[in-house]
Design an enzyme around this catalytic site. Structure first.
Site, PDB file in Angstrom:
ATOM      1  N   GLU A 100    -106.490 -34.036  -5.263  1.00  0.00           N
ATOM      2  CA  GLU A 100    -107.322 -33.552  -6.378  1.00  0.00           C
ATOM      3  C   GLU A 100    -108.306 -32.504  -5.866  1.00  0.00           C
ATOM      4  O   GLU A 100    -108.667 -32.520  -4.683  1.00  0.00           O
ATOM      5  CB  GLU A 100    -108.133 -34.716  -6.953  1.00  0.00           C
ATOM      6  CG  GLU A 100    -107.645 -35.249  -8.275  1.00  0.00           C
ATOM      7  CD  GLU A 100    -107.725 -34.270  -9.433  1.00  0.00           C
ATOM      8  OE1 GLU A 100    -107.816 -33.045  -9.234  1.00  0.00           O
ATOM      9  OE2 GLU A 100    -107.688 -34.752 -10.567  1.00  0.00           O
ATOM     10  N   ASP A 104    -114.716 -36.268 -11.178  1.00  0.00           N
ATOM     11  CA  ASP A 104    -115.943 -36.201 -11.961  1.00  0.00           C
ATOM     12  C   ASP A 104    -116.140 -37.586 -12.603  1.00  0.00           C
ATOM     13  O   ASP A 104    -116.609 -38.503 -11.952  1.00  0.00           O
ATOM     14  CB  ASP A 104    -115.742 -35.071 -12.977  1.00  0.00           C
ATOM     15  CG  ASP A 104    -117.011 -34.605 -13.631  1.00  0.00           C
ATOM     16  OD1 ASP A 104    -118.087 -35.068 -13.261  1.00  0.00           O
ATOM     17  OD2 ASP A 104    -116.935 -33.758 -14.542  1.00  0.00           O
ATOM     18  N   LYS A 132    -118.028 -36.048  -7.190  1.00  0.00           N
ATOM     19  CA  LYS A 132    -119.326 -36.069  -7.884  1.00  0.00           C
ATOM     20  C   LYS A 132    -119.576 -37.497  -8.344  1.00  0.00           C
ATOM     21  O   LYS A 132    -119.413 -37.816  -9.529  1.00  0.00           O
ATOM     22  CB  LYS A 132    -119.228 -35.183  -9.135  1.00  0.00           C
ATOM     23  CG  LYS A 132    -119.790 -33.788  -9.022  1.00  0.00           C
ATOM     24  CD  LYS A 132    -119.800 -33.170 -10.423  1.00  0.00           C
ATOM     25  CE  LYS A 132    -119.946 -31.679 -10.388  1.00  0.00           C
ATOM     26  NZ  LYS A 132    -119.884 -31.094 -11.749  1.00  0.00           N
ATOM     27  N   VAL A 155    -119.530 -26.182 -10.715  1.00  0.00           N
ATOM     28  CA  VAL A 155    -118.940 -25.477  -9.572  1.00  0.00           C
ATOM     29  C   VAL A 155    -117.582 -24.877  -9.904  1.00  0.00           C
ATOM     30  O   VAL A 155    -116.826 -25.418 -10.716  1.00  0.00           O
ATOM     31  CB  VAL A 155    -118.814 -26.402  -8.337  1.00  0.00           C
ATOM     32  CG1 VAL A 155    -120.176 -26.667  -7.723  1.00  0.00           C
ATOM     33  CG2 VAL A 155    -118.112 -27.708  -8.678  1.00  0.00           C
ATOM     34  N   ARG A 167    -110.478 -19.576  -9.806  1.00  0.00           N
ATOM     35  CA  ARG A 167    -109.759 -20.511  -8.941  1.00  0.00           C
ATOM     36  C   ARG A 167    -109.456 -19.917  -7.566  1.00  0.00           C
ATOM     37  O   ARG A 167    -109.304 -20.628  -6.594  1.00  0.00           O
ATOM     38  CB  ARG A 167    -108.429 -20.932  -9.590  1.00  0.00           C
ATOM     39  CG  ARG A 167    -108.562 -21.763 -10.846  1.00  0.00           C
ATOM     40  CD  ARG A 167    -107.191 -22.324 -11.222  1.00  0.00           C
ATOM     41  NE  ARG A 167    -107.089 -22.756 -12.612  1.00  0.00           N
ATOM     42  CZ  ARG A 167    -107.353 -23.980 -13.037  1.00  0.00           C
ATOM     43  NH1 ARG A 167    -107.788 -24.892 -12.205  1.00  0.00           N
ATOM     44  NH2 ARG A 167    -107.193 -24.300 -14.315  1.00  0.00           N
TER      45      ARG A 167
HETATM   46  C1  PRP Z   1    -110.193 -31.201 -13.650  1.00  0.00           C
HETATM   47  C2  PRP Z   1    -110.007 -31.608 -12.190  1.00  0.00           C
HETATM   48  C3  PRP Z   1    -109.684 -33.071 -12.283  1.00  0.00           C
HETATM   49  C4  PRP Z   1    -110.485 -33.515 -13.487  1.00  0.00           C
HETATM   50  C5  PRP Z   1    -111.725 -34.208 -13.032  1.00  0.00           C
HETATM   51  O1  PRP Z   1    -108.940 -30.982 -14.201  1.00  0.00           O
HETATM   52  O2  PRP Z   1    -108.951 -30.880 -11.595  1.00  0.00           O
HETATM   53  O3  PRP Z   1    -108.321 -33.308 -12.504  1.00  0.00           O
HETATM   54  O4  PRP Z   1    -110.825 -32.341 -14.237  1.00  0.00           O
HETATM   55  O5  PRP Z   1    -112.447 -34.709 -14.112  1.00  0.00           O
HETATM   56  P1  PRP Z   1    -112.542 -36.265 -14.465  1.00  0.00           P
HETATM   57  O6  PRP Z   1    -112.766 -37.016 -13.168  1.00  0.00           O
HETATM   58  O7  PRP Z   1    -113.742 -36.310 -15.370  1.00  0.00           O
HETATM   59  O8  PRP Z   1    -111.283 -36.681 -15.153  1.00  0.00           O
HETATM   60  P2  PRP Z   1    -108.663 -30.129 -15.537  1.00  0.00           P
HETATM   61  O9  PRP Z   1    -108.328 -31.073 -16.646  1.00  0.00           O
HETATM   62  O10 PRP Z   1    -109.781 -29.172 -15.770  1.00  0.00           O
HETATM   63  O11 PRP Z   1    -107.308 -29.374 -15.135  1.00  0.00           O
HETATM   64  P3  PRP Z   1    -107.061 -28.240 -14.016  1.00  0.00           P
HETATM   65  O12 PRP Z   1    -106.829 -28.966 -12.698  1.00  0.00           O
HETATM   66  O13 PRP Z   1    -105.837 -27.555 -14.503  1.00  0.00           O
HETATM   67  O14 PRP Z   1    -108.275 -27.332 -13.952  1.00  0.00           O
END
Ligand code: PRP
Length: 182
Positions: A100, A104, A132, A155, A167
């Site tokens: 990952e 979050d 985080k 970030v 990215r």
């Molecule tokens: C982002 C990140 C994690 C997730 C974290 O993905 O890559 O997968 O959010 O957040 P959480 O712990 O609150 O679930 P996103 O859905 O933005 O997809 P991406 O990887 O395509 O940017």
């Protein structure tokens, strides 16, 4: 337009990322020796971390991919998370290392882990570039391998986006507020 101009400060430098990935790769080589781990990269944000981390690993490993994001009408959904790409590998009996970019609330990974568990892998562990913990809602998500614990700031870079941009930056930086508070 230069994306670097919208960064308020650099939180984790390119050099720090490289150094930490070398350390984590050594640990992973040891932990997964003779286990041929399946490196499961959660698209899209994990792409740079997957490459940077695994290029320092020396044991046999395989790659696969999964795409999970906040639910916006995707093909498969569980809770409010949509899974639009599933790994093509047979996961039964495999040692899976999920990669990952950031954890979050933990909602995404919680859903992903539940889906993967039903496919009977031998083990599932998580490696995340950023954690985080102050934002965590799902308590049972505990990554074994963490690059950096960071404060609750907006970030971008090294895989992390704002509106699909930033990215490609080689570092993790805090976005200037005026960029997202327009
Ligand atoms: C982002 C990140 C994690 C997730 C974290 O993905 O890559 O997968 O959010 O957040 P959480 O712990 O609150 O679930 P996103 O859905 O933005 O997809 P991406 O990887 O395509 O940017």
């Amino acid at each position: 337009m230069n994306l670097n101009d919208n960064i308020k400060k650099i939180l984790v430098t390119q050099e720090q990322i490289e150094k930490r990935c070398i350390e984590l790769a050594k640990e992973l080589d040891k932990d997964y020796c003779d286990k041929k781990p399946l490196i499961l990269s959660l698209l899209k944000g994990s792409m740079p971390f997957t490459v940077e981390l695994t290029k320092y690993m020396t044991i046999p490993l395989e790659y696969d991919y999964m795409r999970a994001s906040s639910y916006h009408g995707g093909t498969v959904s569980c809770g409010n998370v949509a899974v639009s790409i599933m790994p093509s590998t047979n996961l039964q009996g495999r040692n899976i290392l999920i990669i990952e970019d950031i954890i979050d609330t933990g909602t995404t990974l919680s859903t992903v882990v539940k889906i993967l568990e039903e496919l009977h892998p031998a083990s599932i562990e998580i490696a995340t570039l950023l954690d985080k913990p102050s934002r965590r809602i799902v308590a049972d998500i505990k990554p074994k391998y963490v690059g950096f614990v960071i404060p609750d700031e907006f970030v971008v870079g090294f895989g992390l986006d704002y509106d699909e941009l930033y990215r490609q930056l080689p570092y993790v930086g805090v976005l200037k507020e005026e960029v997202y508070k327009k």
